[in-house]
Scaffold this active site. Sequence first.
Site, PDB file in Angstrom:
ATOM      1  N   TRP A   1       4.520   7.338  -1.701  1.00 51.25           N
ATOM      2  CA  TRP A   1       5.962   7.108  -1.852  1.00 51.25           C
ATOM      3  C   TRP A   1       6.500   7.870  -3.052  1.00 51.25           C
ATOM      4  CZ3 TRP A   1       8.807   4.979  -5.844  1.00 51.25           C
ATOM      5  CH2 TRP A   1      10.131   4.648  -5.545  1.00 51.25           C
TER       6      TRP A   1
ATOM      7  N   ARG B   1      -6.164  -1.415   9.672  1.00 56.41           N
ATOM      8  CA  ARG B   1      -7.458  -1.857   9.177  1.00 56.41           C
ATOM      9  C   ARG B   1      -7.224  -2.956   8.153  1.00 56.41           C
ATOM     10  NH1 ARG B   1      -7.013   3.397   6.598  1.00 56.41           N
ATOM     11  NH2 ARG B   1      -6.733   3.172   4.342  1.00 56.41           N
TER      12      ARG B   1
ATOM     13  N   HIS C   1       3.218   2.856  -9.183  1.00 55.07           N
ATOM     14  CA  HIS C   1       2.983   1.411  -9.187  1.00 55.07           C
ATOM     15  C   HIS C   1       4.173   0.620  -9.729  1.00 55.07           C
ATOM     16  CE1 HIS C   1      -1.114   2.014  -7.913  1.00 55.07           C
ATOM     17  NE2 HIS C   1      -1.236   2.936  -8.834  1.00 55.07           N
TER      18      HIS C   1
ATOM     19  N   SER D   1      -9.261  -3.529   5.376  1.00 54.29           N
ATOM     20  CA  SER D   1      -9.601  -3.048   4.036  1.00 54.29           C
ATOM     21  C   SER D   1     -10.138  -4.161   3.128  1.00 54.29           C
ATOM     22  CB  SER D   1      -8.390  -2.381   3.381  1.00 54.29           C
ATOM     23  OG  SER D   1      -8.006  -1.236   4.090  1.00 54.29           O
TER      24      SER D   1
ATOM     25  N   SER E   1      -7.625  -3.219  -6.261  1.00 55.66           N
ATOM     26  CA  SER E   1      -8.903  -3.486  -5.610  1.00 55.66           C
ATOM     27  C   SER E   1     -10.064  -3.102  -6.517  1.00 55.66           C
ATOM     28  CB  SER E   1      -9.008  -2.709  -4.291  1.00 55.66           C
ATOM     29  OG  SER E   1      -9.232  -1.328  -4.532  1.00 55.66           O
TER      30      SER E   1
ATOM     31  N   ARG F   1      -9.982   5.398  -9.344  1.00 57.55           N
ATOM     32  CA  ARG F   1      -8.721   5.986  -9.772  1.00 57.55           C
ATOM     33  C   ARG F   1      -8.849   6.599 -11.156  1.00 57.55           C
ATOM     34  NH1 ARG F   1      -4.605   3.800  -6.377  1.00 57.55           N
ATOM     35  NH2 ARG F   1      -5.521   4.072  -4.310  1.00 57.55           N
TER      36      ARG F   1
ATOM     37  N   ASP G   1       0.842  -1.186   0.000  1.00 58.22           N
ATOM     38  CA  ASP G   1       0.000   0.000   0.000  1.00 58.22           C
ATOM     39  C   ASP G   1       0.888   1.250   0.000  1.00 58.22           C
ATOM     40  OD1 ASP G   1      -2.291   1.442  -0.015  1.00 58.22           O
ATOM     41  OD2 ASP G   1      -3.052   0.698   1.874  1.00 58.22           O
TER      42      ASP G   1
ATOM     43  N   ARG H   1       0.520  -5.456   6.804  1.00 60.72           N
ATOM     44  CA  ARG H   1      -0.096  -4.178   6.421  1.00 60.72           C
ATOM     45  C   ARG H   1       0.964  -3.088   6.449  1.00 60.72           C
ATOM     46  NH1 ARG H   1      -5.322  -1.896   4.795  1.00 60.72           N
ATOM     47  NH2 ARG H   1      -4.390  -0.015   3.971  1.00 60.72           N
TER      48      ARG H   1
ATOM     49  N   ASN I   1     -10.286   0.624  -6.384  1.00 62.23           N
ATOM     50  CA  ASN I   1      -9.289   1.294  -7.225  1.00 62.23           C
ATOM     51  C   ASN I   1      -9.775   1.404  -8.653  1.00 62.23           C
ATOM     52  OD1 ASN I   1      -6.445  -0.305  -5.587  1.00 62.23           O
ATOM     53  ND2 ASN I   1      -7.508   1.596  -5.083  1.00 62.23           N
TER      54      ASN I   1
END
Length: 216
Positions: free
Chosen positions: A6, A171, A18, A173, A46, A53, A1, A165, A49
């Site tokens: 980043w 969480r 990505h 998710s 996901s 996105r 994630d 995670r 996403n």
Amino acid sequence: DWNRRWARERYLPAIFWHKAGYDNIQVITCEAKNLGIQYLTIWALSTENLKKRESDEIEGIIKLIHHAIKLLPDFQKDGVKLQVIGDISKLPSATQEILVDLQFQTKDNTSIILTTALVYGWQDEIVRATKKIMQSWVDPESLNEIEFRKYLDTSILPPPDLIIRTWWDIRHSWFLLYDSAYSEYYFTDMKWPEFDIDELHKAYSHFNTSQRNFWV
């Protein structure tokens, strides 16, 4: 994630969000194999996403999936079996064909099983499983937890022992919820592109020192 954050911290273009995470999958898979881990599941895209996105970001992810065909020689050399879970019918037909071919080409590899979750979300998985049950005219009285699981994407996997995670988000998710009742969780302050071999070893050590008080 946290691929995007980043990249933004480094003032990199969107595709680097990505690409860095994609490159890291191969590194972590190889080290997981060295540790004797038999199953590794990566959540790459996901259902949310895909819906939310920007189109250029999704196109970049699709291109990375297509690039995976170039990894086939490495998969064969390292004994990596690729599996895909999720509703890939929502991806372009050419992308689906590549994923199907990669799974076929690596089906006999036994060193490690790398499962990639694409267009995956637990709620969507439950809805699709329910539709399969209805279409199969299954007697509701015959259903129990074990029988229901046969209709899930994750029926091809054992329940996860450890879920990692990244970047401190405490969480789940919607990730592998049906099977994670007894999973151990490991939270790290590293974003996924930063998640390296040393941190994998820490997560692995955390799992090995955990006291798991349940019967299997």
